[in-house]
Design a protein around this motif. Structure first.
Motif, PDB file in Angstrom:
ATOM      1  N   PHE A   1       0.835  -1.200   0.000  1.00 56.62           N
ATOM      2  CA  PHE A   1       0.000   0.000   0.000  1.00 56.62           C
ATOM      3  C   PHE A   1       0.872   1.253   0.000  1.00 56.62           C
ATOM      4  O   PHE A   1       2.045   1.219   0.381  1.00 56.62           O
ATOM      5  N   PRO A   2       0.308   2.381  -0.432  1.00 53.46           N
ATOM      6  CA  PRO A   2       1.050   3.647  -0.436  1.00 53.46           C
ATOM      7  C   PRO A   2       1.134   4.234   0.970  1.00 53.46           C
ATOM      8  O   PRO A   2       0.260   4.002   1.800  1.00 53.46           O
TER       9      PRO A   2
ATOM     10  N   THR B   1       6.336   3.003  -0.585  1.00 53.47           N
ATOM     11  CA  THR B   1       5.464   1.828  -0.596  1.00 53.47           C
ATOM     12  C   THR B   1       5.749   0.991   0.635  1.00 53.47           C
ATOM     13  O   THR B   1       6.911   0.723   0.956  1.00 53.47           O
TER      14      THR B   1
ATOM     15  N   GLN C   1      -1.630   0.906   9.703  1.00 48.24           N
ATOM     16  CA  GLN C   1      -2.054   1.835   8.654  1.00 48.24           C
ATOM     17  C   GLN C   1      -2.775   3.036   9.254  1.00 48.24           C
ATOM     18  O   GLN C   1      -2.482   4.190   8.907  1.00 48.24           O
TER      19      GLN C   1
ATOM     20  N   PHE D   1      -7.776   6.079   5.107  1.00 45.56           N
ATOM     21  CA  PHE D   1      -7.587   5.631   3.725  1.00 45.56           C
ATOM     22  C   PHE D   1      -7.245   6.808   2.825  1.00 45.56           C
ATOM     23  O   PHE D   1      -6.331   6.729   1.994  1.00 45.56           O
TER      24      PHE D   1
ATOM     25  N   SER E   1      -3.777   7.545   0.826  1.00 49.85           N
ATOM     26  CA  SER E   1      -3.909   7.578  -0.630  1.00 49.85           C
ATOM     27  C   SER E   1      -3.302   8.841  -1.229  1.00 49.85           C
ATOM     28  O   SER E   1      -2.715   8.803  -2.310  1.00 49.85           O
TER      29      SER E   1
ATOM     30  N   PHE F   1      -4.693   2.691  -3.749  1.00 47.20           N
ATOM     31  CA  PHE F   1      -4.627   1.988  -2.467  1.00 47.20           C
ATOM     32  C   PHE F   1      -5.686   0.895  -2.506  1.00 47.20           C
ATOM     33  O   PHE F   1      -6.865   1.147  -2.304  1.00 47.20           O
TER      34      PHE F   1
END
Length: 470
Positions: free
Chosen positions: A41-42, A49, A104, A408, A412, A422
Motif C-alpha cells: 500500500f502507499p 510503498t 495503517q 484511507f 492515498s 490503495f
C-alpha cells in the motif's frame, strides 16, 4: 476502527496541501497478493510503498520515490517503521473485515497531525537491521481537505487524458472503456465547466469504441455488460448534471442492450451468455439496475419485465446473515459485498423503489464497512458503489463510515496533490487490468464526491447543477 476526533476536525486556519508542492509524482510499487499473504500500500505524503503481513506491527518499506519526502529523509527499502509520531500500533490483520485498523491507521493519524502543524515534520523510528534509527521527514504542509483533493485529482486526470479521450488502461482490450467512464464521472463530480471538453471527449471515445458496436437485434454482439452499464451510468449522470440530452440515443441503446441480456431466470453474465453453469453474477445485475434507474430520470422507459426478473435474482442473492448481497442466488455468502450491495441500494434510491430493501442494504454496508475495498478483485468499485449507496440510502451511516475511512484518504493522497492507488488486502488483479493510476484517482474522487451528494447515484436530486456555482 476508532478514529480520534483530532483526525476529523476541520480547522479553517490551516492550509490545505497545494497541488504544486514541489515533490514529484510517485507511483507505489505494488505487488498483487491474490491469497492475501502480504498487503502492499502507499504511505501517503511520504512517497513510499509499505508492506504488511498478518500479525505484524512494523511496516516494511518496499520502495521510496526519488526526490520524495521519505527518500530525502533517509528512509530506505528494507527499513521497518516501528513508530510514527510516537505512535506504536496494534498488529495488522489480514482479515478484510478489520479495514485499516493497526499500523495503517496509526501512520495515517501521525501524517495528518504532522502535515497540519506549523512545522510539518514527521518523526519516525525505523528498524534497520538490528539497529533502531530515528528519522525526521519533512512533509508538504497542509491538512487533508476533500474538496481540494478532488480538485487535485481532477487536475491530474485532465493532464493524463489521452488525445483520443481515454485514459491509459493496464492492459488492452476494453478495459479503457469501463475505467474511462469512471474517470469522466470524476471530472463531472469535480463540478467545474473547464472539465467539460475532457468529459465530452471521454464520452466520444466510449461511444465510438463501445456503443457503436451494439446491435439490439443481436444482443450476442457488442460490448460486455460491464462496459454497457458504466457507459449508461456516465451518460445519465452527465445529462442530469448538464441538461444536455444529446447523448440520449446512446444512453437508451446501452440500457436496452442490458435489458435484452437478462435471461428468463433474471440472471446476467459478463456478456450475453451466463457463466458459472448458468448461475450468473449479480454484480452485473446491480449495475444494470443503477443504469436503468438513472436513465429513467432522463426520460428512459424501463423494461419492467427485465427489471422484475433481474430484481428477483438480486433478492435471492441476499445473505440472511449479513443482509448484504452475495455473488449470486447460488452463492449468497460471498464476503466481497460492497459493490453489489452499494450499487443496488443506490439504484433503489434513485428509482424510488423498495425503500426498506435499500435501508437494509445500507445497514449492511455500515455494519461491515471494513470490507469496503473488496469486490471482484477490484477495490475501485467497492468504494465507488459502496459509498454511493450509503449516501443515498443512509446519509447518517455514510457520515459515520466516511469518518472511519479518513485514514484511507490520508494514505492515498500523495505529495504531488493527487492520489496513489490503495487497494484491498486480497486480489487487485481487476484494478491492474483497468490501470492502477487512473482507476485509483477515480475511486478516491468518487468516494469524496459521495459526500457532496450532487451525483444522483449518491442521493442527489437536483438537475442542471454542473458548473452553476462557478
Amino acid at each position: 476502527m476508532k478514529i480520534p476526533v483530532l483526525f476529523v476536525l476541520a480547522v479553517s486556519s490551516l492550509p490545505s496541501l497545494a497541488a504544486d508542492s514541489g515533490f514529484p509524482l510517485y507511483h507505489p510499487k505494488l505487488q498483487n497478493s491474490k491469497k492475501g499473504d502480504h498487503h502492499d500500500f502507499p504511505l501517503g505524503l511520504l512517497s513510499a510503498t509499505g508492506r504488511l503481513s498478518d500479525g505484524e506491527r512494523e511496516i516494511l518499506i518496499m520502495d521510496t520515490g526519488p526526490g520524495g519526502p521519505a527518500e530525502k529523509a533517509g528512509l530506505k527499502a528494507g527499513d521497518r517503521i516501528v513508530s510514527a509520531g510516537g505512535r506504536k500500533p496494534e498488529p495488522f490483520s489480514a482479515s478484510t473485515g478489520t479495514g485499516l485498523a493497526g499500523p495503517q491507521t496509526d501512520l495515517a493519524l501521525a501524517l495528518a497531525t504532522a502535515s497540519a502543524a506549523t512545522s510539518p515534520d514527521l518523526d519516525l523510528v525505523v528498524r534497520r537491521g538490528e539497529e533502531l534509527v530515528s528519522l525526521r521527514v519533512g512533509l508538504p504542509g497542509g491538512r487533508l481537505k476533500g474538496a481540494d483533493l478532488l480538485t487535485g485529482i481532477a487536475t491530474h486526470l485532465l493532464a493524463t487524458q489521452q488525445k483520443n479521450g481515454r485514459w491509459q488502461p493496464g492492459v488492452g482490450g476494453d478495459a479503457d472503456v469501463y475505467m474511462s467512464a469512471f474517470c469522466a464521472l470524476s471530472l463531472l463530480a469535480a463540478d467545474d465547466r473547464k472539465y467539460l471538453p475532457a468529459i465530452k471527449a471521454a464520452i466520444g471515445f466510449i461511444n465510438q469504441k463501445s456503443t457503436s458496436t451494439i446491435d439490439l437485434k443481436n444482443p450476442r454482439t457488442g460490448p460486455k455488460n460491464w462496459q454497457a452499464a458504466s457507459t449508461a451510468i456516465l451518460l445519465a449522470e452527465y445529462q442530469l448534471a448538464t441538461g444536455d440530452a444529446s447523448y440520449g440515443k446512446a444512453l437508451k441503446t446501452n440500457c436496452d442492450l442490458l435489458a435484452g441480456r437478462v435471461n428468463a431466470k433474471g440472471r446476467m453474465g459478463h456478456h450475453f451468455d451466463i457463466p458459472y453453469n448458468g448461475g450468473g453474477l449479480v454484480i452485473i445485475n446491480v449495475q444494470a439496475h443503477l443504469a436503468w434507474a438513472l436513465a429513467e430520470k432522463c426520460g428512459y422507459k424501463i423494461d419492467q419485465g427485465a427489471w422484475d426478473r433481474s430484481y428477483q435474482e438480486v433478492k435471492a442473492s441476499s445473505d440472511g446473515k449479513t443482509g448484504a448481497l452475495g455473488y449470486s442466488s447460488r452463492a449468497p455468502r460471498s464476503p466481497d459485498i460492497s459493490a453489489r450491495t452499494g450499487a443496488m441500494a443506490s439504484a433503489l434510491v434513485v428509482a424510488g423503489r423498495e425503500d426498506e430493501m435499500a435501508r437494509r442494504l445500507a445497514g449492511a454496508l455500515v455494519a461491515h464497512h471494513g470490507r469496503m475495498r473488496h469486490a471482484h478483485a477490484m477495490s475501485s468499485i467497492g468504494l465507488i458503489y459502496g459509498f454511493a449507496g450509503l449516501k443515498g440510502a443512509n446519509p447518517e451511516g455514510h457520515e459515520e463510515v466516511m469518518r472511519k475511512w479518513q485514514p484511507f484518504l490520508e494514505l492515498s493522497r500523495n505529495a504531488a496533490g493527487s492520489v496513489a492507488y490503495f487497494g484491498g488486502k486480497r486480489n487487485i488483479g481487476g484494478d491492474q487490468y483497468l490501470g492502477l493510476a487512473p482507476i485509483g484517482n477515480a475511486m478516491v474522487a468518487l468516494m469524496i464526491a459521495s459526500s457532496e451528494g450532487k451525483l444522483h447515484m449518491c442521493g442527489g436530486t437536483r438537475k442542471g447543477w454542473f458548473g452553476v456555482s462557478r
